[in-house]
Structures are given as structure tokens and as C-alpha cells.
Scaffold this motif. Structure first.
Motif, mmCIF file in Angstrom:
data_model
loop_
_atom_site.group_PDB
_atom_site.id
_atom_site.type_symbol
_atom_site.label_atom_id
_atom_site.label_comp_id
_atom_site.label_asym_id
_atom_site.label_seq_id
_atom_site.Cartn_x
_atom_site.Cartn_y
_atom_site.Cartn_z
ATOM 1 N N GLY A 219 0.817 -1.213 0.000
ATOM 2 C CA GLY A 219 0.000 0.000 0.000
ATOM 3 C C GLY A 219 0.848 1.259 0.000
ATOM 4 O O GLY A 219 2.028 1.252 0.390
ATOM 5 N N LEU A 220 0.244 2.373 -0.426
ATOM 6 C CA LEU A 220 0.959 3.638 -0.571
ATOM 7 C C LEU A 220 0.246 4.753 0.183
ATOM 8 O O LEU A 220 -0.975 4.700 0.371
ATOM 9 N N ASP A 221 1.019 5.753 0.612
ATOM 10 C CA ASP A 221 0.432 6.960 1.187
ATOM 11 C C ASP A 221 -0.045 7.856 0.055
ATOM 12 O O ASP A 221 0.617 7.981 -0.984
ATOM 13 N N PHE A 222 -1.200 8.494 0.268
ATOM 14 C CA PHE A 222 -1.748 9.348 -0.779
ATOM 15 C C PHE A 222 -0.798 10.502 -1.094
ATOM 16 O O PHE A 222 -0.165 11.086 -0.216
ATOM 17 N N SER A 223 -0.726 10.835 -2.385
ATOM 18 C CA SER A 223 0.072 11.973 -2.846
ATOM 19 C C SER A 223 -0.700 12.713 -3.928
ATOM 20 O O SER A 223 -1.308 12.091 -4.814
ATOM 21 N N TRP A 224 -0.654 14.046 -3.857
ATOM 22 C CA TRP A 224 -1.310 14.844 -4.884
ATOM 23 C C TRP A 224 -0.644 14.663 -6.239
ATOM 24 O O TRP A 224 -1.229 14.983 -7.279
ATOM 25 N N GLN A 225 0.572 14.126 -6.244
ATOM 26 C CA GLN A 225 1.259 13.857 -7.503
ATOM 27 C C GLN A 225 0.507 12.818 -8.339
ATOM 28 O O GLN A 225 0.667 12.765 -9.564
ATOM 29 N N TRP A 226 -0.296 12.004 -7.693
ATOM 30 C CA TRP A 226 -1.099 11.021 -8.416
ATOM 31 C C TRP A 226 -2.056 11.691 -9.397
ATOM 32 O O TRP A 226 -2.490 11.072 -10.360
ATOM 33 N N MET A 227 -2.383 12.971 -9.142
ATOM 34 C CA MET A 227 -3.347 13.676 -9.971
ATOM 35 C C MET A 227 -2.685 14.446 -11.110
ATOM 36 O O MET A 227 -3.347 15.207 -11.815
ATOM 37 N N ASN A 228 -1.384 14.236 -11.321
ATOM 38 C CA ASN A 228 -0.639 14.965 -12.343
ATOM 39 C C ASN A 228 -0.454 14.093 -13.585
ATOM 40 O O ASN A 228 0.392 13.193 -13.602
ATOM 41 N N PRO A 229 -1.197 14.349 -14.666
ATOM 42 C CA PRO A 229 -1.069 13.502 -15.864
ATOM 43 C C PRO A 229 0.268 13.658 -16.575
ATOM 44 O O PRO A 229 0.685 12.773 -17.330
ATOM 45 N N PHE A 230 0.965 14.783 -16.335
ATOM 46 C CA PHE A 230 2.246 15.017 -17.004
ATOM 47 C C PHE A 230 3.372 14.194 -16.392
ATOM 48 O O PHE A 230 4.484 14.174 -16.922
ATOM 49 N N ALA A 231 3.083 13.519 -15.286
ATOM 50 C CA ALA A 231 4.107 12.688 -14.651
ATOM 51 C C ALA A 231 4.152 11.274 -15.228
ATOM 52 O O ALA A 231 5.001 10.473 -14.837
ATOM 53 N N VAL A 232 3.255 10.957 -16.161
ATOM 54 C CA VAL A 232 3.287 9.638 -16.814
ATOM 55 C C VAL A 232 4.592 9.518 -17.598
ATOM 56 O O VAL A 232 5.021 10.461 -18.267
ATOM 57 N N GLU A 233 5.225 8.360 -17.536
ATOM 58 C CA GLU A 233 6.579 8.204 -18.044
ATOM 59 C C GLU A 233 6.717 8.401 -19.543
ATOM 60 O O GLU A 233 7.734 8.902 -20.018
ATOM 61 N N SER A 234 5.740 7.989 -20.347
ATOM 62 C CA SER A 234 5.871 8.097 -21.798
ATOM 63 C C SER A 234 4.522 8.409 -22.430
ATOM 64 O O SER A 234 3.469 8.154 -21.841
ATOM 65 N N MET A 235 4.590 8.971 -23.648
ATOM 66 C CA MET A 235 3.364 9.278 -24.370
ATOM 67 C C MET A 235 2.606 8.004 -24.733
ATOM 68 O O MET A 235 1.372 7.977 -24.728
ATOM 69 N N ALA A 236 3.348 6.933 -25.059
ATOM 70 C CA ALA A 236 2.698 5.663 -25.400
ATOM 71 C C ALA A 236 1.904 5.133 -24.213
ATOM 72 O O ALA A 236 0.764 4.669 -24.372
ATOM 73 N N ALA A 237 2.486 5.211 -23.016
ATOM 74 C CA ALA A 237 1.793 4.757 -21.816
ATOM 75 C C ALA A 237 0.577 5.634 -21.535
ATOM 76 O O ALA A 237 -0.496 5.141 -21.170
ATOM 77 N N PHE A 238 0.740 6.952 -21.728
ATOM 78 C CA PHE A 238 -0.361 7.874 -21.482
ATOM 79 C C PHE A 238 -1.520 7.600 -22.444
ATOM 80 O O PHE A 238 -2.689 7.567 -22.043
ATOM 81 N N THR A 239 -1.195 7.389 -23.738
ATOM 82 C CA THR A 239 -2.229 7.119 -24.736
ATOM 83 C C THR A 239 -2.965 5.821 -24.427
ATOM 84 O O THR A 239 -4.194 5.738 -24.546
ATOM 85 N N ALA A 240 -2.193 4.796 -24.029
ATOM 86 C CA ALA A 240 -2.817 3.519 -23.678
ATOM 87 C C ALA A 240 -3.746 3.690 -22.475
ATOM 88 O O ALA A 240 -4.853 3.128 -22.442
#
Length: 523
Positions: A219-240
Motif C-alpha cells: 500500500g501507498l500513502d496518498f500523494s497529490w502527484q497522483w493527480m498529475n497527468p504530465f508525470a506519466v513516463e511516456s506518451m505511449a503509456a499515457f495514450t494507452a
């Protein structure tokens, strides 16, 4: 066609579109709440979560909640297009009728084809999921592994699936009153159980309950960073991830397909669709955050990204999060979700076929409405038969082919949603300077939504070329998902060509004409 007067300062009401025809459906059968419930039910939130929560986490990691929000944005923008078009033309053909009025018969016909094919694919998948959970639940209740294993028997699985499709078809055939009553119970059940799961997952995460054998150590502690779409590692992952997220919202437009049967047909369906979408995004965010806090998004143990459990997350989390007794309720909720959606998903496809037939874009036999139930009876039965036949053939041919048709579904969804969004801006192009409201709600927002979905469509099309996409199957070195997705759209062109030979009047624009509202300026 007669020009339409739209006078400045007048209330935005339905226009008298001369060639838009009534279908004989039961008017006033559904209110605001009933319409919203149908939209939620068609999306099937619990089913969507159990089947895509893990896959999304596997693609984008802890940014899963951000991707849920990002996928919601184009859906919201397109919803404005649907609402404005429905005010002008409350027609059960929705995307088909509206795109014909904006772009002409051929583009409109293909838009209707995209909706019908997408719905047949998802109906077959829903039936399969409902069947699997039926036997899984039966095994849990009886405590018998052999009963649960009946789902692995292909003949038993197909027979059960066809039975569920037949029951869903029969309920839809009997009209909106029967549909609405069943849906209140099934939607209420799945949302209540989902709320219990969220509360208990938060409890596991905040109390530090290690569970059995350290089940919640990831389990993880909540982070507001989870709500940041620009933190996704790659465009391919984001598109998927976006493609999966869009699938999770698909179906809210069922609210609009019942517009001719809804009280206040010009306004109520649009309001209901927005209510449904708010409920959905709230449910997805709450569940995603709670599950991620409880078990994390990793690829080991109960982590959401574990490939061994990501295709059916709730089957893995039901017992650890809710315990052996309440965990069974989660199985019931998934079954209820799939069964409810199986039944309501017949609504848009049957009414689209009804509209296409009414406007002579399909054989006239499907334009018949049952005299007692006021439903498109023959179109509903046709959808049920097509669903059963499609699932049976795909299951017998190859499980990989069945899986890849589901992956191709996102292509169809983006195709007809984007066309509808662009149709809104083009149809209302003469009104965009009338007011700031018209500029944004009829122009800017729909175009942005359409562009976002078009971008996902073309990016997915490129990714599908790779044989690794989907099941990994290939056809002459090309990914089978690409072949299926493009092949189904190409099949639509062939069927359209055959239909044109039999119904030339529609394709000459003599039945449902391309038009745009004219703006009359008063002195």
C-alpha cells in the motif's frame, strides 16, 4: 427543407426540423433520475473497474487517478455536443441522425455503423463477463470448486452466455418501464457495494492493517502527484491509459438514445448524461485512490498492476479487503453490473437501428415498433441475435480473436464520438457568433473534445499495427487488433455500398437532408 428561425434572446428549445420523423416509441416513459440511471447502468462502473483498474495501473502506475480525470475531459466536452444537438433534434438516432444533418448521408451512415458495431462488441463482452461471474459466484456460494470450474467448459459457458443474452433481450423488448425498474435495483446495488469497498479499502490503508501474510504491505500513502497527468513516463503509456479510461466512460450517451421516450425530451437527456458522468468520475476516482492506497499499483502481490490479477482486480481484492462474507457481495456487484449493462446497452443499438431504418438507411423491417410495448422490437431482437452469434463464433474460433475485438473497441468509440462532436460545431456554425455561450458550448468545447478523441483514434491506430498490441496475434505480420479494427470499419463501407443500391433515396439526401440553422436578426 424549411429554414429555421433562431431569434436572438429566444429560449434554446427544440427546432422544428421538418424531415426528422417520430418513431412511435412510448413517450414520457423515463424521467431525469431514470435517464441518469440508464446512463450509469450502460457504462457498468463496477464491471469497468474490475476489468480495467489493473490494466490502467499497469500502464501509468500511480498516475492512474490522473488518467481517469484526463479521460473524463474529452467525454465531458463531447457531452456538451450531445446536449446541444439533442436540444435541436431530440431523435433516438442520436449520432447517426445528427451527423447526417451536419455532414450528409454517407458520413452519418458510417457514424451509425461505428456505434452499432461498438455496441455489439461490448454486449458480447458483457455477456461473457456476466457468465464468468455467474459461475464464480455459484462456486463461492456452494463452496464447490467444480461448480466454479464449469465456466471453463466451453459449451456450458456459451449456453449460459446465450441464456443471459436472451433474458436481457426479453427485458429490453418489453419496454422502458420494465427496463427502468430492473435498473434501479441493479445500479443501486452495485454503487452501494462499491461504496462499502472504498470505505474498507481506505480503512485498511489508514490503519496499517497488514492483513493475511502481509497482504497490504504494498500500500501507498496518498500523494497529490497522483493527480498529475504530465508525470506519466511516456506518451505511449499515457495514450494507452487514456484509451482504457475512455472505454470506462463509454455508454453515458444511452441517456440520449431514450430522448424520444423521456419527459422533457429536449433538456432532460442532456442533464441526465451530465449527472451520470459526475457519478462515474467520482466513483472511479474514489475507488482508484482507495485501492492504490490499500495495495499500491505494483506488479507483485495484490498490487493493481500484477498481470496475474489485473484483468479482474475485484476477484483478487474482494476477500483481503472486505473479508470472506462481504467479499461475496463484491462478486454479486460485478455480476449485477455486467447484467445491468447487458440489458441497457440494447437501448442505444436498437434505437439507432430503428432510426436508420426509419430514414431508409437500413431495411424497412427494422422500423417497426411493438404496438403494446412501444419498443423497437425487431431491432432489439436483431441486436440480441447478433450479439449471441458474434460471441459464439469468436469463442469457438479463438480466445485471442475475442480478446482483440475488445481491444479494437476503443477505435470504434473514438470514431463515432469524434464525428458527433465535429457535427455539433458544423451544424451550429451559423450560431457561434450569437453569444459567448453558443461559441463555447456549440463550437469550442465540442471541437476540443473531437480533436482529443481523434488524436487518441490515430495514435491507437498506429499502436495497433504492432503485433504486441492486444493478444499478440498477427495477420501477415500485422497486429490482429489493427486488422480487426480497420476491418470492421471497412466492412461498414461494404455494407453501406450494398445498402445504397437498395435505398438510393437516403444516400441522395432526399430523406434526411443536410442542413444548418439559419440565424434571423431582428430589427
Amino acid at each position: 427543407m424549411t429554414q429555421l428561425d433562431v431569434r436572438p434572446g429566444a429560449e434554446d428549445t427544440a427546432r422544428d426540423v421538418a424531415d426528422v420523423r417520430g418513431k412511435g416509441l412510448g413517450k414520457g416513459s423515463v424521467g431525469l433520475v431514470g435517464s441518469a440511471v440508464i446512463g450509469i447502468s450502460t457504462v457498468a462502473p463496477v464491471y469497468c473497474l474490475t476489468s480495467t483498474l489493473g490494466s490502467t495501473a499497469g500502464e501509468v502506475g500511480v498516475q492512474m487517478p490522473a488518467v481517469f480525470l484526463a479521460g473524463f475531459l474529452p467525454m465531458l466536452l463531447v457531452a456538451f455536443a450531445y446536449r446541444e444537438l439533442n436540444k435541436a433534434m431530440p431523435d433516438c438516432g442520436t449520432s447517426f441522425t445528427w451527423t447526417v444533418k451536419a455532414f450528409g448521408p454517407r458520413i452519418g451512415w458510417m457514424c451509425g455503423w461505428g456505434l452499432v458495431i461498438a455496441t455489439i462488441i461490448v454486449l458480447s463482452n458483457l455477456a461473457g463477463v456476466a457468465t464468468s461471474y455467474f459461475w464464480l459466484l455459484a462456486g463461492e456460494i456452494t463452496g464447490s470448486e467444480s461448480v466454479a470450474a464449469l465456466d471453463d467448459n466451453k459449451l456450458v459457458h456459451i449456453a449460459t452466455c446465450l441464456t443471459l443474452v436472451a433474458v436481457a433481450t426479453a427485458i429490453s423488448y418489453r419496454g422502458m418501464t420494465a427496463t427502468k425498474g430492473v435498473q434501479y435495483a441493479l445500479v443501486g446495488l452495485q454503487l452501494a457495494v462499491l461504496a462499502v469497498f472504498v470505505v474498507m479499502a481506505f480503512q485498511k490503508a489508514t490503519t496499517g492493517d497488514a492483513g493475511s501474510a502481509g497482504a497490504f504491505d504494498t500500500g501507498l500513502d496518498f500523494s497529490w502527484q497522483w493527480m498529475n497527468p504530465f508525470a506519466v513516463e511516456s506518451m505511449a503509456a499515457f495514450t494507452a491509459g487514456i484509451s482504457l479510461s475512455i472505454f470506462m466512460y463509454w455508454g453515458w450517451d444511452a441517456c440520449l438514445a431514450t430522448n424520444e421516450e423521456t419527459t422533457g425530451s429536449t433538456k432532460t437527456p442532456g442533464r441526465a448524461s451530465l449527472i451520470a458522468m459526475v457519478v462515474l468520475v467520482g466513483s472511479y476516482l474514489a475507488t482508484g485512490i482507495a485501492a492504490q492506497m490499500a495495495v499500491g499499483s505494483g506488479s507483485t502481490g495484490l498490487g493493481l498492476g500484477n498481470p496475474d490479477t489485473s484483468g479482474n482486480v475485484f476477484a483478487a481484492l474482494a476477500g483481503p479487503v472486505m473479508g470472506p462474507v462481504l467479499g461475496v457481495l463484491l462478486f454479486v456487484a460485478v455480476l449485477a453490473s455486467a447484467a445491468a449493462s447487458l440489458q441497457t446497452t440494447f437501448i442505444p443499438v436498437a434505437r439507432t437501428v430503428l432510426a436508420m431504418s426509419t430514414y431508409e438507411a437500413l431495411p424497412p423491417a427494422y422500423a417497426k415498433v411493438h404496438p403494446r410495448f412501444k419498443t423497437p422490437g425487431r431491432a432489439t431482437v436483431m441486436a440480441g441475435v447478433a450479439t449471441g452469434a458474434f460471441y459464439t463464433v469468436m469463442t469457438l474460433v479463438s480466445e485471442n480473436v475475442l480478446t482483440d475485438t475488445i481491444f479494437a473497441l476503443g477505435l470504434m468509440i473514438c470514431f463515432y464520438y469524434a464525428l458527433t462532436a465535429f457535427a455539433c460545431a458544423w451544424y451550429f456554425r451559423g450560431e457561434l457568433r450569437r453569444s459567448t455561450r453558443d461559441l463555447f458550448l456549440k463550437g469550442v468545447f465540442p471541437v476540443l473534445g473531437g480533436l482529443l478523441l481523434a488524436a487518441v483514434f490515430f495514435k491507437t491506430l498506429i499502436d495497433m499495427w504492432d503485433p504486441a498490441y492486444g493478444s499478440g496475434s498477427t495477420v501477415l505480420g500485422v497486429g490482429s487488433v489493427f486488422v480487426i479494427g480497420v476491418g470492421l470499419l471497412a466492412l461498414g463501407l461494404i455494407v453501406m455500398a450494398v445498402t445504397e443500391r437498395r435505398s438510393p433515396a437516403f444516400f441522395r439526401g432526399e430523406v434526411l437532408t443536410k442542413s444548418t440553422p439559419s440565424l434571423v436578426v431582428e430589427d
